[in-house]
Design a protein around this motif. Structure first.
Motif: not given
Length: 372
Positions: A104-108, A116-122, A312-315
């Motif tokens: 994931x982006x690791x920044x949002x 991370x499973x809901x990363x704003x950038x996908x 959705x899945x899990x972190x």
């Protein structure tokens, strides 16, 4: 040459087209992403077969076109054989696993908050995705293979007390149901929990909910899995058959939480909502290939103050918590092991609905064990 400098030949069972689910995968060499200093490589020992693998191989969700050949598998456990210099939590020789997400982006704000499973950038799926943070544009490849390479952030240690073969399906299937059970208070604020669908996901949901102290009701279309549901920890089983209204009579407002793990089309969501007490939650984790939610009458939400949501899945943290909970509570996944060389037979069997309840591919050449 150190092991950190060894270039390995990446090979795996690839879906070449939609017929792969019928046993048509081909053993194929492929090019993984370029190794980055925050990456690890795993020598794969075990890989669970998840329903998502079948939907992807068959293009059932309409997401695979243009991505063939595709090596699936996102319930991966193996030995760490290469570690980038920026990786702090893993070392060579550790047994580690990765689930359905590998970057994931690791920044949002969501990534920073440990979601991370809901990363704003996908998110980048462990297979069928494209990397963007490093090795931009490279395809992600899964675990029906001999090796896996990817960002270490999404790779977790397997606890000592958990059989790594049973840990594999917990990387996705287990975590997918553990996360909403924990979020919505199974066994604490949600004393009475219903599980719709006793399959790969549902069997984990019953195991975990029972271990959390909930009174578990299994909800199934037929009587075929009654005894299994009770062995897994369900106190009662409601069989809907073809008359849901009759089946649910007397059970209205008896549950605090319902986890819908089934991916069957045309599920009677209005009827499921009738089982919830006020403030109750119905959480969807299974997705039908048709991908649509049947009409739900607004009054069925308004008059009982009940809620429909998804998970959705899990972190990464969720995977760690799921594995620890399984170890602490001696939870055993119901697993059948197949040699990696028999992946086509295993996929075909699962596609025909024969699994009770998870299949795991075993790479004996890398130390995987066919017997528990």
């Amino acid at each position: 040459m150190s092991s950190n400098q060894t270039e390995r030949k990446f090979e795996g069972w690839a879906a070449m087209d939609e017929n792969a689910v019928k046993g048509g995968m081909k053993w194929t060499e492929y090019e993984p992403k370029e190794f980055a200093e925050d990456d690890v490589e795993l020598e794969i020992q075990y890989c669970g077969i998840c329903g998502s693998d079948l939907h992807t191989m068959s293009n059932g969700w309409g997401t695979t076109k243009g991505m063939y050949p595709q090596v699936v598998g996102h319930e991966i456990v193996g030995k760490v054989v290469r570690v980038g210099k920026d990786v702090k939590h893993l070392k060579e020789g550790d047994v580690a696993g990765v689930g359905a997400q590998c970057d994931s982006c690791l920044e949002c704000v969501n990534c920073k908050n440990g979601e991370e499973n809901y990363c704003s950038k996908g998110l980048t799926g462990t297979y069928g995705g494209k990397f963007s943070r490093t090795s931009a544009g490279s395809k992600s490849y899964g675990g029906y293979a001999n090796y896996w390479r990817g960002p270490a952030h999404f790779t977790v240690l397997i606890p000592e007390g958990v059989d790594p073969a049973e840990a594999a399906p917990m990387m996705c299937g287990g975590t997918t149901v553990f996360t909403p059970l924990k979020q919505y208070g199974a066994g604490t604020t949600a004393k009475d929990v219903g599980i719709v669908g006793i399959g790969g996901l549902g069997h984990f949901a019953v195991l975990f909910a029972a271990a959390m102290g909930a009174n578990v009701t299994a909800i199934s279309h037929s009587h075929k899995k009654d005894e299994d549901a009770k062995k897994l920890g369900a106190k009662q089983v409601i069989v809907t058959g073809d008359d849901t209204k009759a089946a649910f009579k007397g059970h209205e407002r008896s549950l605090d939480l319902i986890i819908v793990s089934s991916n069957a089309p045309d599920m009677p969501f209005d009827a499921y909502l009738s089982l919830l007490r006020p403030h109750g939650h119905l959480v969807i984790v299974g997705v039908a290939e048709e991908g649509s939610l049947p009409n739900v009458h607004p009054f069925n939400l308004i008059m009982s103050n009940v809620h429909i949501s998804g998970s959705a899945i899990g972190s990464v943290k969720g995977m760690e918590e799921c594995l620890k909970f399984a170890g602490d509570n001696n939870i055993k996944a119901w697993v059948k092991r197949y040699p990696m060389k028999e992946a086509n037979e295993a996929v075909k069997s699962m596609n025909e609905g024969e699994a009770r309840y998870r299949y795991v591919l075993v790479n004996e050449e890398h130390g995987g064990k066919l017997n528990a």
